[in-house]
Write a protein that holds these residues in place. Structure first.
Motif, short mmCIF file in Angstrom:
data_model
loop_
_atom_site.label_atom_id
_atom_site.label_comp_id
_atom_site.label_asym_id
_atom_site.label_seq_id
_atom_site.Cartn_x
_atom_site.Cartn_y
_atom_site.Cartn_z
N ASN A 67 0.86 -1.18 0.00
CA ASN A 67 0.00 0.00 0.00
C ASN A 67 0.90 1.24 0.00
OD1 ASN A 67 -1.75 2.10 0.48
ND2 ASN A 67 -2.53 1.31 2.41
N PRO A 68 0.98 1.96 -1.11
CA PRO A 68 1.87 3.13 -1.18
C PRO A 68 1.45 4.26 -0.24
CG PRO A 68 0.51 2.99 -3.14
CD PRO A 68 0.26 1.73 -2.37
N ALA A 69 0.24 4.21 0.30
CA ALA A 69 -0.20 5.23 1.25
C ALA A 69 0.21 4.90 2.68
CB ALA A 69 -1.72 5.40 1.17
N SER A 70 0.84 3.73 2.88
CA SER A 70 1.25 3.32 4.21
C SER A 70 2.69 3.74 4.48
CB SER A 70 1.14 1.80 4.35
OG SER A 70 1.82 1.35 5.51
N PRO A 71 2.90 4.69 5.39
CA PRO A 71 4.27 5.10 5.73
C PRO A 71 5.11 3.93 6.23
CG PRO A 71 2.70 6.67 6.62
CD PRO A 71 1.91 5.51 6.10
N ASP A 72 4.49 3.01 6.97
CA ASP A 72 5.24 1.86 7.49
C ASP A 72 5.74 0.97 6.35
OD1 ASP A 72 4.92 2.68 10.11
OD2 ASP A 72 3.14 1.42 10.45
N GLN A 73 4.90 0.75 5.35
CA GLN A 73 5.31 -0.11 4.23
C GLN A 73 6.35 0.59 3.35
OE1 GLN A 73 2.10 -2.05 2.11
NE2 GLN A 73 0.96 -2.39 4.00
N VAL A 74 6.19 1.88 3.12
CA VAL A 74 7.18 2.64 2.35
C VAL A 74 8.51 2.63 3.11
CG1 VAL A 74 7.81 4.93 1.47
CG2 VAL A 74 5.46 4.07 1.17
N SER A 75 8.44 2.82 4.41
CA SER A 75 9.63 2.79 5.26
C SER A 75 10.32 1.43 5.18
CB SER A 75 9.23 3.11 6.71
OG SER A 75 10.35 3.14 7.54
N HIS A 76 9.55 0.36 5.19
CA HIS A 76 10.11 -0.99 5.10
C HIS A 76 10.88 -1.18 3.79
CE1 HIS A 76 10.50 -5.31 5.59
NE2 HIS A 76 9.99 -5.47 4.38
N ILE A 77 10.29 -0.71 2.69
CA ILE A 77 10.96 -0.83 1.38
C ILE A 77 12.28 -0.07 1.40
CG2 ILE A 77 10.83 -0.20 -1.08
CD1 ILE A 77 8.96 -2.46 -0.52
N LEU A 78 12.24 1.18 1.85
CA LEU A 78 13.42 2.03 1.79
C LEU A 78 14.52 1.61 2.75
CD1 LEU A 78 11.67 5.51 1.53
CD2 LEU A 78 12.82 4.25 -0.30
N TYR A 79 14.14 1.43 4.02
CA TYR A 79 15.15 1.27 5.05
C TYR A 79 15.52 -0.19 5.34
CZ TYR A 79 13.86 6.15 5.62
OH TYR A 79 13.59 7.47 5.40
N THR A 80 14.62 -1.12 5.02
CA THR A 80 14.92 -2.54 5.26
C THR A 80 15.33 -3.22 3.96
OG1 THR A 80 13.37 -2.58 7.09
CG2 THR A 80 14.06 -4.71 6.20
N CYS A 81 14.46 -3.17 2.97
CA CYS A 81 14.73 -3.88 1.71
C CYS A 81 15.88 -3.26 0.93
CB CYS A 81 13.48 -3.93 0.85
SG CYS A 81 12.11 -4.83 1.61
N LEU A 82 15.92 -1.92 0.85
CA LEU A 82 16.97 -1.25 0.08
C LEU A 82 18.17 -0.85 0.94
CD1 LEU A 82 14.77 0.98 -2.27
CD2 LEU A 82 15.97 -1.14 -2.84
N SER A 83 18.09 -1.06 2.24
CA SER A 83 19.18 -0.80 3.18
C SER A 83 19.69 0.65 3.14
CB SER A 83 20.35 -1.76 2.94
OG SER A 83 19.91 -3.08 3.12
#
Length: 194
Positions: free
Chosen positions: A82-98
């Motif tokens: 869900n691109p409107a979810s800050p938590d999911q966007v945060s997960h992509i940026l800071y966890t998946c993309l390191s």
């Protein structure tokens, strides 16, 4: 009333009499036009509104699909992204993309940020994440436009909002929903939407 008087006595010496009085007079003089604008509202071209809603909805849906595809390139289960979810966007940026976390310090809490400033910083400093961040920013921008376009109209096909003549530190007016929960921030209407 006593508290307000006490506050006035404390704050009055801190005010610059020349500029404070000029600002006060300007804001007070602006109340009449603001009230007239709130009462009259803005007439809406219903056909143009319908066309814009259809165009922006299509663009929004395409961008959401693109964001899910980009998310899917770095994580499993992107169909639920869900691109409107800050938590999911945060997960992509800071966890998946390191990407090293960028923090916001709102309300005395430290939380990873996915706000516009953080995304702009990431775009400029981490090219691998730039397409994803641009997509998220575009989704948010179109979402704002759709919110304004979908704002409730009154029976006379006008949109009415509340204007705050003292709403910003730059002395510009701000606008928001009216007391009947109609209207919205008309400053989100750009030239192409007029």
């Amino acid at each position: 009333t006593c508290i307000m008087h006490d506050l006035l006595e404390v704050l009055k010496p801190q005010l610059n009499p020349e500029t404070s009085e000029a600002v006060y007079k300007f804001e007070r003089a602006s109340l009449g036009p603001a009230l007239a604008m709130m009462k009259r509202g803005c007439r809406i071209d219903l056909e143009r509104r319908r066309v814009l809603i259809a165009e922006f909805t299509e663009e929004y849906n395409q961008l959401v699909g693109l964001s899910k595809a980009l998310a899917g390139s770095v994580m499993d289960g992107s169909e639920d992204f869900n691109p409107a979810s800050p938590d999911q966007v945060s997960h992509i940026l800071y966890t998946c993309l390191s990407i090293p976390p960028i923090y916001s310090h709102k309300a005395k809490s430290r939380k990873t940020s996915t706000g516009e400033d953080a995304l702009d910083y990431i775009i400029n400093n981490y090219p691998v994440a730039a397409p994803f961040c641009r997509c998220i920013l575009a989704i948010r921008e179109i979402g704002k436009k759709l919110d304004v376009l979908n704002a409730g109209l009154d029976e006379d096909d006008r949109i009415r909002c509340s204007y705050n003549v003292a709403g910003t530190v730059t002395y510009r007016w701000s606008s928001s929903k009216n007391i009947h929960d109609g209207g919205g921030n008309l400053q989100n209407i750009n030239k192409a939407m007029r």
